[in-house]
Design a protein around this motif. Structure first.
Motif, PDB file in Angstrom:
ATOM      1  N   ARG A   1      45.399  30.583  29.527  1.00 12.18           N
ATOM      2  CA  ARG A   1      44.380  31.394  30.191  1.00 12.18           C
ATOM      3  C   ARG A   1      44.977  31.960  31.476  1.00 12.18           C
ATOM      4  N   PHE A   2      44.649  33.228  31.756  1.00 14.30           N
ATOM      5  CA  PHE A   2      45.337  33.974  32.805  1.00 14.30           C
ATOM      6  C   PHE A   2      44.398  34.357  33.942  1.00 14.30           C
ATOM      7  N   PRO A   3      44.957  34.448  35.164  1.00 19.36           N
ATOM      8  CA  PRO A   3      44.172  35.034  36.264  1.00 19.36           C
ATOM      9  C   PRO A   3      43.984  36.525  36.041  1.00 19.36           C
ATOM     10  N   VAL A   4      43.071  37.124  36.798  1.00 23.37           N
ATOM     11  CA  VAL A   4      42.698  38.530  36.600  1.00 23.37           C
ATOM     12  C   VAL A   4      42.785  39.277  37.922  1.00 23.37           C
ATOM     13  N   VAL A   5      43.315  40.486  37.860  1.00 20.97           N
ATOM     14  CA  VAL A   5      43.343  41.386  39.013  1.00 20.97           C
ATOM     15  C   VAL A   5      42.613  42.669  38.638  1.00 20.97           C
ATOM     16  N   VAL A   6      41.618  43.050  39.425  1.00 20.82           N
ATOM     17  CA  VAL A   6      40.855  44.271  39.197  1.00 20.82           C
ATOM     18  C   VAL A   6      41.460  45.375  40.062  1.00 20.82           C
ATOM     19  N   MET A   7      41.899  46.456  39.420  1.00 20.94           N
ATOM     20  CA  MET A   7      42.542  47.558  40.140  1.00 20.94           C
ATOM     21  C   MET A   7      41.574  48.723  40.285  1.00 20.94           C
ATOM     22  N   HIS A   8      41.366  49.151  41.512  1.00 22.65           N
ATOM     23  CA  HIS A   8      40.376  50.184  41.811  1.00 22.65           C
ATOM     24  C   HIS A   8      41.003  51.576  41.784  1.00 22.65           C
TER      25      HIS A   8
ATOM     26  N   ALA B   1      56.845  37.323  39.977  1.00 20.85           N
ATOM     27  CA  ALA B   1      55.387  37.143  39.925  1.00 20.85           C
ATOM     28  C   ALA B   1      55.022  36.443  38.626  1.00 20.85           C
ATOM     29  N   ARG B   2      54.017  35.601  38.691  1.00 23.61           N
ATOM     30  CA  ARG B   2      53.480  34.994  37.479  1.00 23.61           C
ATOM     31  C   ARG B   2      52.598  36.007  36.758  1.00 23.61           C
ATOM     32  N   PRO B   3      52.499  35.914  35.434  1.00 23.05           N
ATOM     33  CA  PRO B   3      51.723  36.908  34.687  1.00 23.05           C
ATOM     34  C   PRO B   3      50.229  36.808  34.969  1.00 23.05           C
ATOM     35  N   PHE B   4      49.564  37.953  34.944  1.00 20.08           N
ATOM     36  CA  PHE B   4      48.109  38.013  35.076  1.00 20.08           C
ATOM     37  C   PHE B   4      47.603  39.204  34.276  1.00 20.08           C
ATOM     38  N   ILE B   5      46.307  39.242  34.048  1.00 17.74           N
ATOM     39  CA  ILE B   5      45.659  40.339  33.335  1.00 17.74           C
ATOM     40  C   ILE B   5      45.176  41.363  34.355  1.00 17.74           C
ATOM     41  N   LEU B   6      45.483  42.633  34.109  1.00  9.69           N
ATOM     42  CA  LEU B   6      45.038  43.712  35.003  1.00  9.69           C
ATOM     43  C   LEU B   6      43.858  44.434  34.366  1.00  9.69           C
ATOM     44  N   VAL B   7      42.775  44.596  35.117  1.00  7.89           N
ATOM     45  CA  VAL B   7      41.574  45.284  34.659  1.00  7.89           C
ATOM     46  C   VAL B   7      41.379  46.530  35.524  1.00  7.89           C
ATOM     47  N   ALA B   8      41.272  47.691  34.879  1.00  8.72           N
ATOM     48  CA  ALA B   8      41.140  48.959  35.603  1.00  8.72           C
ATOM     49  C   ALA B   8      39.850  49.660  35.189  1.00  8.72           C
ATOM     50  N   PRO B   9      38.746  49.437  35.919  1.00  9.42           N
ATOM     51  CA  PRO B   9      37.494  50.132  35.588  1.00  9.42           C
ATOM     52  C   PRO B   9      37.517  51.570  36.091  1.00  9.42           C
ATOM     53  N   GLU B  10      36.776  52.400  35.427  1.00  8.76           N
ATOM     54  CA  GLU B  10      36.659  53.807  35.813  1.00  8.76           C
ATOM     55  C   GLU B  10      35.875  53.921  37.121  1.00  8.76           C
ATOM     56  N   ALA B  11      36.349  54.761  38.036  1.00 13.06           N
ATOM     57  CA  ALA B  11      35.664  54.946  39.312  1.00 13.06           C
ATOM     58  C   ALA B  11      34.329  55.662  39.091  1.00 13.06           C
ATOM     59  N   PRO B  12      33.311  55.329  39.882  1.00 15.70           N
ATOM     60  CA  PRO B  12      31.997  55.958  39.687  1.00 15.70           C
ATOM     61  C   PRO B  12      32.002  57.425  40.069  1.00 15.70           C
ATOM     62  N   ASN B  13      31.052  58.156  39.513  1.00 13.52           N
ATOM     63  CA  ASN B  13      30.907  59.574  39.814  1.00 13.52           C
ATOM     64  C   ASN B  13      29.903  59.742  40.956  1.00 13.52           C
ATOM     65  N   GLY B  14      29.764  60.945  41.458  1.00 16.73           N
ATOM     66  CA  GLY B  14      28.769  61.222  42.490  1.00 16.73           C
ATOM     67  C   GLY B  14      29.357  61.530  43.840  1.00 16.73           C
TER      68      GLY B  14
ATOM     69  N   ARG C   1      41.258  35.716  27.183  1.00 22.80           N
ATOM     70  CA  ARG C   1      41.515  34.347  27.650  1.00 22.80           C
ATOM     71  C   ARG C   1      41.831  34.412  29.141  1.00 22.80           C
ATOM     72  N   THR C   2      40.812  34.304  29.957  1.00 21.20           N
ATOM     73  CA  THR C   2      40.978  34.362  31.401  1.00 21.20           C
ATOM     74  C   THR C   2      40.563  33.038  32.025  1.00 21.20           C
ATOM     75  N   LEU C   3      41.056  32.824  33.230  1.00 16.23           N
ATOM     76  CA  LEU C   3      40.545  31.713  34.028  1.00 16.23           C
ATOM     77  C   LEU C   3      39.122  32.062  34.474  1.00 16.23           C
ATOM     78  N   PRO C   4      38.290  31.075  34.770  1.00 12.93           N
ATOM     79  CA  PRO C   4      36.901  31.363  35.137  1.00 12.93           C
ATOM     80  C   PRO C   4      36.816  32.329  36.313  1.00 12.93           C
ATOM     81  N   PRO C   5      35.906  33.319  36.253  1.00 13.18           N
ATOM     82  CA  PRO C   5      35.757  34.254  37.377  1.00 13.18           C
ATOM     83  C   PRO C   5      35.436  33.518  38.666  1.00 13.18           C
TER      84      PRO C   5
ATOM     85  N   LYS D   1      47.568  29.569  38.866  1.00 15.45           N
ATOM     86  CA  LYS D   1      48.587  29.757  37.835  1.00 15.45           C
ATOM     87  C   LYS D   1      47.946  29.851  36.468  1.00 15.45           C
ATOM     88  N   VAL D   2      48.722  30.394  35.527  1.00 14.09           N
ATOM     89  CA  VAL D   2      48.296  30.410  34.126  1.00 14.09           C
ATOM     90  C   VAL D   2      48.135  28.978  33.655  1.00 14.09           C
ATOM     91  N   SER D   3      47.054  28.695  32.957  1.00 16.75           N
ATOM     92  CA  SER D   3      46.829  27.319  32.495  1.00 16.75           C
ATOM     93  C   SER D   3      46.524  27.308  31.010  1.00 16.75           C
TER      94      SER D   3
END
Length: 386
Positions: A178-185, A213-226, A256-260, A384-386
């Motif tokens: 299970r991996f840590p998560v990084v949210v990219m804005h 660097a240890r491996p992690f999951i990268l999450v890239a959400p779409e930026a909001p409009n307006g 498979r992520t570590l708990p938020p 760390k990844v667990s």
């Protein structure tokens, strides 16, 4: 199951009926032969076998009918199972439409009577929302040795937005990790951060592959409009930073992520997205344990206020990185560090580091090295990844 249970007695009844009918036929022939010679025979054995054959025939007919009904699904089905099937179909349809099945239990519900609707509304006001279920992410590429996937997830405003997820190569090598998560804005409306910083995966991949660097999951959400500059709005109005529960629960349920939480989730922003990353870490240190803001320009007063009004508890951790030749970026980083230290609440307790040692012969190479440095900082800070 119904059909298999009925086959055995059906075959037994058919076999018994054939045997009895054959026996009755033989007895009848014996009686006919006896009559030819004017002899008297006993008819009871023939009649008993004929009656038994008729009973077996009735049983075969009934069992054949029941087996046919079971084959066409009439037997063995009930209202709850039917409802479950309908819910599954609705969920799949919602996923195909781009709504997050997981990002709000496939939000749509069938129309109901007015009284039932009022009851459901009252119940929803007193009970928490159902946890989202896993969403379908489709593969769209394999950058930096990993895999890039995309799906639609509901945003804080209730509208679906594209979300991209980069899985490192190690994700498939160890199916139990299970991996840590990084949210990219992102800084551009209706775009994900990888579209703005196309070499971000190369920087992350090289940092992991070289062991920096240890491996992690990268999450890239779409930026909001307006607004033309979403991150400037976030920095100026920290109350606009919502607890993006749909995104976190969707990612946690699908991968498979570590708990938020602050131990395993962080944020990243490059150039125009840097103020978003800094604001997220300062506003919600209870959700994000670290942030890396690269080559950003910041509204120091707004971010200092954001940190001061953050929930009590863990102190924010923030890396402000800029190239050695980026004088404006380094000046903005130092001013933000000074403003936070002079602030109150969580802002005064923030652990703010400045990186100013990156130097290369092109701006793209410098950005690549800065992203690699940010990945190293986040990986060291998060679990760390667990």
């Amino acid at each position: 199951m119904v059909r298999s249970l009925l086959v055995v007695p059906l075959l037994a009844a058919a076999g018994g009926g054939v045997w009895l009918a054959r026996g009755a036929l033989l007895r009848w022939r014996d009686l006919r032969a006896a009559e030819t010679y004017e002899l008297t025979g006993d008819q009871r054995p023939m009649l008993l076998r004929a009656a038994g054959a008729m009973v077996c025939g009735v049983c075969v007919t009934a069992l054949t009918l029941l087996t046919a009904l079971g084959t066409f699904g009439v037997l063995g089905s009930s209202a709850p199972r039917s409802g479950s099937a309908e819910f599954g179909a609705d969920s799949d349809a919602a996923a195909a439409d781009g709504t997050d099945g997981e990002g709000a239990a496939r939000q749509a519900a069938p129309p109901v009577a007015e009284a039932a609707s009022a009851t459901a509304t009252a119940a929803a006001a007193t009970t928490p929302a159902a946890a989202p279920v896993a969403s379908r992410f489709d593969s769209v590429g394999h950058p930096a040795g990993g895999e890039l996937l995309q799906s639609a997830v509901l945003g804080p405003d209730g509208h679906p937005r594209n979300v991209r997820v980069w899985l490192p190569a190690q994700y498939t090598k160890d199916p139990n990790a299970r991996f840590p998560v990084v949210v990219m804005h992102a800084a551009t409306p209706r775009k994900t951060a990888d579209a703005e910083v196309p070499d971000v995966f190369e920087g992350l991949g090289s940092a992991v592959q070289t062991g920096k660097a240890r491996p992690f999951i990268l999450v890239a959400p779409e930026a909001p409009n307006g607004t033309a500059h979403p991150c400037e709005l976030v920095a100026a109005a920290p109350q606009a930073i919502a607890d993006d529960a749909a995104l976190r629960t969707t990612i946690a349920a699908t991968f498979r992520t570590l708990p938020p939480g602050p131990a395993s989730w962080g944020t990243l922003g490059v150039e125009g997205g840097a103020p978003c990353a800094a604001a997220a870490a300062l506003a919600r240190p209870d959700l994000y344990g670290a942030a890396a803001a690269v080559s950003g320009r910041y509204d120091t007063a707004a971010l200092a206020l954001t940190g001061a009004e953050a929930p009590a508890g863990a102190a924010p951790k923030l890396l402000l990185a800029a190239a050695k030749a980026d004088a404006a970026g380094l000046d903005a980083a130092r001013k933000l560090q000074t403003a936070l230290r002079a602030g109150t609440g969580a802002a005064a307790r923030a652990d703010v580091r400045i990186s100013e040692n990156v130097q290369d012969y092109t701006a793209d190479r410098e950005r690549l090295r800065l992203v690699r440095q940010a990945a190293q900082y986040l990986a060291e800070t998060l679990a760390k990844v667990s």
